[in-house]
Design a protein around this motif. Structure first.
Motif, PDB file in Angstrom:
ATOM      1  N   LEU A 156      50.446 -31.981  -9.599  1.00  0.00           N
ATOM      2  CA  LEU A 156      51.889 -31.759  -9.715  1.00  0.00           C
ATOM      3  C   LEU A 156      52.200 -30.609 -10.660  1.00  0.00           C
ATOM      4  O   LEU A 156      53.121 -29.818 -10.419  1.00  0.00           O
ATOM      5  CB  LEU A 156      52.571 -33.039 -10.187  1.00  0.00           C
ATOM      6  N   LEU A 157      51.457 -30.499 -11.738  1.00  0.00           N
ATOM      7  CA  LEU A 157      51.670 -29.390 -12.671  1.00  0.00           C
ATOM      8  C   LEU A 157      51.325 -28.058 -12.019  1.00  0.00           C
ATOM      9  O   LEU A 157      52.018 -27.053 -12.224  1.00  0.00           O
ATOM     10  CB  LEU A 157      50.833 -29.603 -13.928  1.00  0.00           C
ATOM     11  N   GLU A 158      50.264 -28.037 -11.232  1.00  0.00           N
ATOM     12  CA  GLU A 158      49.921 -26.816 -10.497  1.00  0.00           C
ATOM     13  C   GLU A 158      51.047 -26.442  -9.537  1.00  0.00           C
ATOM     14  O   GLU A 158      51.402 -25.266  -9.402  1.00  0.00           O
ATOM     15  CB  GLU A 158      48.619 -27.011  -9.727  1.00  0.00           C
ATOM     16  N   ARG A 159      51.611 -27.447  -8.881  1.00  0.00           N
ATOM     17  CA  ARG A 159      52.720 -27.189  -7.947  1.00  0.00           C
ATOM     18  C   ARG A 159      53.941 -26.647  -8.698  1.00  0.00           C
ATOM     19  O   ARG A 159      54.621 -25.730  -8.228  1.00  0.00           O
ATOM     20  CB  ARG A 159      53.066 -28.482  -7.217  1.00  0.00           C
ATOM     21  N   ALA A 160      54.196 -27.201  -9.857  1.00  0.00           N
ATOM     22  CA  ALA A 160      55.375 -26.792 -10.634  1.00  0.00           C
ATOM     23  C   ALA A 160      55.276 -25.351 -11.121  1.00  0.00           C
ATOM     24  O   ALA A 160      56.299 -24.699 -11.354  1.00  0.00           O
ATOM     25  CB  ALA A 160      55.563 -27.732 -11.815  1.00  0.00           C
ATOM     26  N   LYS A 161      54.055 -24.844 -11.283  1.00  0.00           N
ATOM     27  CA  LYS A 161      53.882 -23.472 -11.758  1.00  0.00           C
ATOM     28  C   LYS A 161      54.509 -22.459 -10.808  1.00  0.00           C
ATOM     29  O   LYS A 161      54.902 -21.372 -11.228  1.00  0.00           O
ATOM     30  CB  LYS A 161      52.398 -23.150 -11.931  1.00  0.00           C
ATOM     31  N   GLY A 162      54.611 -22.811  -9.538  1.00  0.00           N
ATOM     32  CA  GLY A 162      55.150 -21.875  -8.562  1.00  0.00           C
ATOM     33  C   GLY A 162      56.651 -21.966  -8.348  1.00  0.00           C
ATOM     34  O   GLY A 162      57.196 -21.257  -7.498  1.00  0.00           O
ATOM     35  N   LEU A 163      57.337 -22.809  -9.101  1.00  0.00           N
ATOM     36  CA  LEU A 163      58.774 -22.999  -8.922  1.00  0.00           C
ATOM     37  C   LEU A 163      59.581 -21.978  -9.716  1.00  0.00           C
ATOM     38  O   LEU A 163      59.123 -21.458 -10.743  1.00  0.00           O
ATOM     39  CB  LEU A 163      59.184 -24.401  -9.376  1.00  0.00           C
ATOM     40  N   SER A 164      60.787 -21.749  -9.267  1.00  0.00           N
ATOM     41  CA  SER A 164      61.719 -20.931 -10.040  1.00  0.00           C
ATOM     42  C   SER A 164      62.195 -21.736 -11.245  1.00  0.00           C
ATOM     43  O   SER A 164      62.112 -22.965 -11.271  1.00  0.00           O
ATOM     44  CB  SER A 164      62.924 -20.548  -9.186  1.00  0.00           C
ATOM     45  N   GLU A 165      62.713 -21.044 -12.255  1.00  0.00           N
ATOM     46  CA  GLU A 165      63.243 -21.725 -13.432  1.00  0.00           C
ATOM     47  C   GLU A 165      64.382 -22.666 -13.050  1.00  0.00           C
ATOM     48  O   GLU A 165      64.528 -23.756 -13.615  1.00  0.00           O
ATOM     49  CB  GLU A 165      63.736 -20.699 -14.460  1.00  0.00           C
ATOM     50  N   ALA A 189      61.184 -30.562 -15.319  1.00  0.00           N
ATOM     51  CA  ALA A 189      60.551 -30.138 -16.566  1.00  0.00           C
ATOM     52  C   ALA A 189      60.444 -31.296 -17.546  1.00  0.00           C
ATOM     53  O   ALA A 189      59.401 -31.507 -18.182  1.00  0.00           O
ATOM     54  CB  ALA A 189      61.341 -28.983 -17.190  1.00  0.00           C
ATOM     55  N   ALA A 190      61.506 -32.062 -17.692  1.00  0.00           N
ATOM     56  CA  ALA A 190      61.504 -33.174 -18.635  1.00  0.00           C
ATOM     57  C   ALA A 190      60.554 -34.275 -18.200  1.00  0.00           C
ATOM     58  O   ALA A 190      59.829 -34.853 -19.017  1.00  0.00           O
ATOM     59  CB  ALA A 190      62.924 -33.734 -18.783  1.00  0.00           C
ATOM     60  N   VAL A 191      60.529 -34.574 -16.907  1.00  0.00           N
ATOM     61  CA  VAL A 191      59.646 -35.630 -16.401  1.00  0.00           C
ATOM     62  C   VAL A 191      58.182 -35.257 -16.636  1.00  0.00           C
ATOM     63  O   VAL A 191      57.380 -36.071 -17.129  1.00  0.00           O
ATOM     64  CB  VAL A 191      59.907 -35.877 -14.904  1.00  0.00           C
ATOM     65  N   LEU A 192      57.823 -34.029 -16.310  1.00  0.00           N
ATOM     66  CA  LEU A 192      56.431 -33.618 -16.469  1.00  0.00           C
ATOM     67  C   LEU A 192      56.036 -33.499 -17.937  1.00  0.00           C
ATOM     68  O   LEU A 192      54.895 -33.799 -18.308  1.00  0.00           O
ATOM     69  CB  LEU A 192      56.187 -32.292 -15.734  1.00  0.00           C
ATOM     70  N   GLU A 193      56.968 -33.073 -18.784  1.00  0.00           N
ATOM     71  CA  GLU A 193      56.650 -32.988 -20.209  1.00  0.00           C
ATOM     72  C   GLU A 193      56.372 -34.376 -20.770  1.00  0.00           C
ATOM     73  O   GLU A 193      55.422 -34.570 -21.536  1.00  0.00           O
ATOM     74  CB  GLU A 193      57.805 -32.340 -20.979  1.00  0.00           C
ATOM     75  N   HIS A 194      57.182 -35.365 -20.395  1.00  0.00           N
ATOM     76  CA  HIS A 194      56.946 -36.722 -20.864  1.00  0.00           C
ATOM     77  C   HIS A 194      55.662 -37.304 -20.274  1.00  0.00           C
ATOM     78  O   HIS A 194      54.987 -38.112 -20.917  1.00  0.00           O
ATOM     79  CB  HIS A 194      58.138 -37.621 -20.514  1.00  0.00           C
ATOM     80  N   GLN A 195      55.324 -36.898 -19.062  1.00  0.00           N
ATOM     81  CA  GLN A 195      54.080 -37.367 -18.452  1.00  0.00           C
ATOM     82  C   GLN A 195      52.869 -36.930 -19.279  1.00  0.00           C
ATOM     83  O   GLN A 195      51.953 -37.720 -19.528  1.00  0.00           O
ATOM     84  CB  GLN A 195      53.969 -36.818 -17.016  1.00  0.00           C
ATOM     85  N   VAL A 196      52.867 -35.699 -19.715  1.00  0.00           N
ATOM     86  CA  VAL A 196      51.756 -35.188 -20.516  1.00  0.00           C
ATOM     87  C   VAL A 196      51.812 -35.745 -21.935  1.00  0.00           C
ATOM     88  O   VAL A 196      50.805 -36.192 -22.494  1.00  0.00           O
ATOM     89  CB  VAL A 196      51.765 -33.648 -20.532  1.00  0.00           C
ATOM     90  N   ASP A 217      57.134 -26.542 -22.851  1.00  0.00           N
ATOM     91  CA  ASP A 217      57.299 -27.389 -21.683  1.00  0.00           C
ATOM     92  C   ASP A 217      57.358 -26.603 -20.383  1.00  0.00           C
ATOM     93  O   ASP A 217      57.711 -27.174 -19.338  1.00  0.00           O
ATOM     94  CB  ASP A 217      58.548 -28.266 -21.824  1.00  0.00           C
ATOM     95  N   ASP A 218      57.047 -25.293 -20.414  1.00  0.00           N
ATOM     96  CA  ASP A 218      56.915 -24.593 -19.137  1.00  0.00           C
ATOM     97  C   ASP A 218      55.665 -25.120 -18.436  1.00  0.00           C
ATOM     98  O   ASP A 218      54.763 -25.686 -19.068  1.00  0.00           O
ATOM     99  CB  ASP A 218      56.816 -23.082 -19.363  1.00  0.00           C
ATOM    100  N   ALA A 219      55.614 -24.953 -17.122  1.00  0.00           N
ATOM    101  CA  ALA A 219      54.556 -25.593 -16.338  1.00  0.00           C
ATOM    102  C   ALA A 219      53.167 -25.133 -16.761  1.00  0.00           C
ATOM    103  O   ALA A 219      52.229 -25.944 -16.824  1.00  0.00           O
ATOM    104  CB  ALA A 219      54.779 -25.325 -14.855  1.00  0.00           C
ATOM    105  N   ALA A 220      53.004 -23.848 -17.062  1.00  0.00           N
ATOM    106  CA  ALA A 220      51.688 -23.345 -17.464  1.00  0.00           C
ATOM    107  C   ALA A 220      51.247 -23.971 -18.785  1.00  0.00           C
ATOM    108  O   ALA A 220      50.080 -24.351 -18.961  1.00  0.00           O
ATOM    109  CB  ALA A 220      51.715 -21.823 -17.570  1.00  0.00           C
ATOM    110  N   SER A 221      52.168 -24.092 -19.744  1.00  0.00           N
ATOM    111  CA  SER A 221      51.836 -24.707 -21.034  1.00  0.00           C
ATOM    112  C   SER A 221      51.505 -26.184 -20.855  1.00  0.00           C
ATOM    113  O   SER A 221      50.570 -26.710 -21.483  1.00  0.00           O
ATOM    114  CB  SER A 221      52.995 -24.553 -22.011  1.00  0.00           C
ATOM    115  N   LEU A 222      52.268 -26.873 -20.009  1.00  0.00           N
ATOM    116  CA  LEU A 222      51.992 -28.286 -19.775  1.00  0.00           C
ATOM    117  C   LEU A 222      50.636 -28.482 -19.113  1.00  0.00           C
ATOM    118  O   LEU A 222      49.914 -29.433 -19.429  1.00  0.00           O
ATOM    119  CB  LEU A 222      53.081 -28.904 -18.901  1.00  0.00           C
TER     120      LEU A 222
END
Length: 308
Positions: A156-165, A189-196, A217-222
């Motif tokens: 999911l994080l890999e998928r999120a990297k390709g999204l627009s802001e 962004a918030a859901v994935l940040e809390h997941q990690v 909390d950007d996708a690459a950092s997460l």
């Protein structure tokens, strides 16, 4: 006695240096690949390719501690690249192979080179096997749930990297909370940040470390944060299981005031809300117009089984 001799022949065929494929192993044992795999799986409780991969990783860990370079260990273990070996090693041992080589070996000497096994069969230096008859490995269902949670989160994080802001940060669920103490989780962004962060915080509590700092909390950092915490989390849970510590109580000094938690409930908590957040992330992706899979562990396991 005959059955034991035959099993030993099968094991020798699995671990022979020249046998890199199932066909090689079966040919040496004068058997078809199908019957060879069936006999060994029935006798040892583990498919031959999986057993060979595990035992060679155990041998690699032992050799790294005794001065073998990461490159040499990778090729001795049958990997075509150091990168592939490093990924497999980190998934198995919860640390990078470089952490066991050279001077770092002294810092990790407390870790054994054995991995969880359904049969007690392990690499025993310098070149033989050891059968540990009292060993109990983690329940396969628990192992599956742990590994699927980590792999699916990463996908999911890999998928999120390709999204627009806009798609990544848009509040599509205003006011939505998963857990009251975590606050609002209205955006992907918030859901994935809390997941990690959930694993970062609970791991710190288990290890007695300070509250971890959020590093972006950007996708690459997460994704980078996930790749750091995932092997440590898996290693910590395996260690709880190895020690039979599921009923032990954790005093979490990160809470104010400190609270106590049973370790089994902590792991169940992380898996429960992790599964919820992964499906919530998929809901947000679909709401933004993006196709996404179901996150089904059945499909994930099928796909993993197809990888040599």
């Amino acid at each position: 006695m005959e059955a034991r001799d035959r099993l030993r022949e099968l094991l020798d065929a699995v671990l022979d240096e020249e046998h890199r494929t199932l066909d090689d192993m079966a040919g040496s044992a004068y058997s078809s690949p199908y019957h060879f795999s069936r006999q060994l799986s029935r006798g040892a409780g583990e498919p031959p390719v999986a057993m060979r991969r595990r035992v060679l990783l155990e041998r690699a860990a032992w050799r790294l501690r005794h001065g073998t370079s990461v490159t040499d260990a990778a090729f001795e273990a049958g990997y075509e690249s150091v990168e592939g070996f490093s990924r497999a090693f980190r998934r198995a041992f919860g640390c990078a192979p470089s952490e066991l080589s050279g001077q770092a070996a002294g810092q990790t000497a407390a870790r054994g080179h054995w991995l969880p096994a359904p049969n007690g069969i392990h690499f025993h230096p310098p070149t033989s096997l050891w059968v540990h008859t009292q060993e109990q490995s983690m329940n396969p269902m628990a192992e599956l749930m742990l590994e699927h949670d980590l792999a699916d989160t990463r996908a999911l994080l890999e998928r999120a990297k390709g999204l627009s802001e806009e798609d990544y940060r848009h509040d599509r669920l205003p006011g939505h909370t998963v857990l009251s103490w975590d606050g609002e989780e209205a955006s992907l962004a918030a859901v994935l940040e809390h997941q990690v962060r959930s694993k970062e915080v609970w791991l710190a509590a288990i290890e007695g470390a300070d509250m971890p700092h959020s590093e972006g909390d950007d996708a690459a950092s997460l994704l980078a944060r996930h790749d750091r915490v995932a092997p440590r989390w898996l290693a910590a849970v395996r260690d709880i299981d190895r020690r039979g510590a599921w009923g032990d109580t954790l005093i979490d000094a990160l809470c104010d005031p400190p609270e106590s938690f049973v370790l089994s409930s902590v792991v169940a908590h992380v898996l429960t809300y992790g599964a919820h957040r992964r499906q919530l992330a998929r809901q947000l992706l679909r709401a933004a117009g993006h196709d996404v899979d179901q996150g089904d562990p059945i499909e994930w396991l099928r796909g993993r089984a197809g990888v040599a």
